[in-house]
Design a protein around this motif. Structure first.
Motif, short mmCIF file in Angstrom:
data_model
loop_
_atom_site.label_atom_id
_atom_site.label_comp_id
_atom_site.label_asym_id
_atom_site.label_seq_id
_atom_site.Cartn_x
_atom_site.Cartn_y
_atom_site.Cartn_z
N GLY A 113 0.81 -1.21 0.00
CA GLY A 113 0.00 0.00 0.00
C GLY A 113 0.84 1.26 0.00
N GLN A 114 1.89 1.28 0.83
CA GLN A 114 2.75 2.45 0.88
C GLN A 114 3.45 2.67 -0.46
OE1 GLN A 114 3.23 4.76 3.62
NE2 GLN A 114 3.96 5.81 1.77
N SER A 115 3.84 1.58 -1.12
CA SER A 115 4.53 1.72 -2.40
C SER A 115 3.63 2.39 -3.44
CB SER A 115 5.01 0.36 -2.90
OG SER A 115 3.92 -0.44 -3.33
N LEU A 116 2.35 2.08 -3.42
CA LEU A 116 1.43 2.71 -4.36
C LEU A 116 1.22 4.18 -4.03
CD1 LEU A 116 -1.13 -0.19 -4.77
CD2 LEU A 116 0.39 0.70 -6.53
N VAL A 117 1.16 4.51 -2.75
CA VAL A 117 1.06 5.91 -2.35
C VAL A 117 2.32 6.66 -2.80
CG1 VAL A 117 0.94 7.50 -0.39
CG2 VAL A 117 -0.48 5.44 -0.42
N ASP A 118 3.47 6.03 -2.63
CA ASP A 118 4.72 6.65 -3.04
C ASP A 118 4.77 6.91 -4.55
OD1 ASP A 118 5.56 6.54 -0.42
OD2 ASP A 118 6.83 4.78 -0.70
N ARG A 119 4.01 6.13 -5.31
CA ARG A 119 3.96 6.33 -6.76
C ARG A 119 2.86 7.30 -7.19
NH1 ARG A 119 6.75 2.63 -9.92
NH2 ARG A 119 6.17 4.07 -11.58
N GLY A 120 2.24 7.96 -6.23
CA GLY A 120 1.30 9.01 -6.56
C GLY A 120 -0.17 8.66 -6.47
N CYS A 121 -0.50 7.46 -6.01
CA CYS A 121 -1.91 7.09 -5.89
C CYS A 121 -2.57 7.88 -4.78
CB CYS A 121 -2.04 5.59 -5.64
SG CYS A 121 -1.54 4.59 -7.05
N THR A 122 -3.74 8.38 -5.05
CA THR A 122 -4.47 9.23 -4.09
C THR A 122 -5.59 8.47 -3.38
OG1 THR A 122 -6.01 9.97 -5.81
CG2 THR A 122 -3.99 11.28 -5.47
#
Length: 276
Positions: free
Chosen positions: A61-70
């Protein structure tokens, strides 16, 4: 004047099952940026302990947030059961989870008897027990664990005779007893709805949570004032943490047997904090 946040939805699962959710979301929001992560290096999630799975899901989950997912969609019932509350507590974006569609099945049944096909991890989880207690009062629920079914689907064998045999065995007794709804309790199982349909009497409903989760995701985005981009249909960006070729081959197999999937664009590089 405060600028609008443009929605960018991250969806993840241990494999390709969550593409059923990506498909439903893309159908409702053709131009919404979507990043799909198949955490195939850790497939199946049900093979891990609850503590291991919670830790893994937090990293993903954190990796997707780090890639800009809102916003994130946990497109896996087992992962939702293990880590949804922790994800919501620790990540700075809205998180939407999955659960077997027992509630709509219980609302729709006329015979007061329904079937839930689920992974062993989901069937044994506390979240499912609460779901049944809250929404299936007065309804007989036949919960049928389906070990190995998701593995066959993940391997591109969704129309394999073994799949048909597994489904037939799972539903035989509950259908004979009068069950009139089948709830699909794993995102992978949306890819076997067609063969399942051939085994069921016409009046028996198949209920998949994918579209309900897509609708819920769009409602959440609206509620937090994230703008859903309009325009032409765009591909779903994706990556996997394991073998890309195996994933692509399984997707091709699904397309070959008639499953409609959105166009996929491989981002061609691993998410930096995920994978081996």
């Amino acid at each position: 004047m405060e600028l609008a946040v443009l929605a960018h939805v991250g969806i993840f699962d241990s494999g390709l099952g969550g593409l059923t959710v990506a498909r439903a979301l893309r159908a409702r929001a053709p131009a919404l940026p979507i990043l799909y992560l198949g955490d195939t290096a850790c497939f199946p999630y049900g093979g891990q302990s609850p503590a291991e799975l919670e830790a893994r899901v937090l990293v993903v989950g954190q990796s997707l947030v780090d890639r800009g997912c809102t916003a994130l969609v946990v497109a896996c019932n087992t992962a939702t059961s293990a880590a949804l509350e922790r994800l919501r507590a620790e990540l700075p974006v809205p998180v939407i989870g999955m659960e077997p569609p027992l509630k709509p099945a219980a609302e729709q049944t006329k015979s007061r008897r329904v079937i839930v096909l689920a992974t062993a991890g989901t069937a044994a989880g506390e979240r499912f027990a609460r779901l049944e207690a809250d929404h299936a009062v007065g309804v007989t629920v036949h919960t049928v664990p389906m070990p190995g079914l998701a593995d066959l689907i993940e391997a591109g064998r969704a129309r394999d005779p073994q799949v048909l045999a597994m489904l037939e065995q799972a539903i035989r007794e509950p259908i004979a007893l009068g069950a009139d709804a089948v709830a699909l309790g794993c995102t992978h199982y949306g890819f076997v709805a067609a063969p399942l349909r051939t085994l069921l009497p016409e009046h028996v409903a198949i209920i998949d949570a994918a579209d309900a989760v897509a609708r819920r995701t769009l409602a959440v985005l609206e509620g937090v004032a994230q703008h859903v981009t309009a325009g032409a249909v765009r591909p779903v960006d994706y990556d996997v943490t394991g073998d890309r070729r195996a994933f692509a081959a399984a997707v091709d197999c699904l397309r070959d047997v008639g499953e409609t999937l959105p166009a996929l664009a491989n981002i061609r590089r691993r998410l930096a904090t995920v994978g081996s």
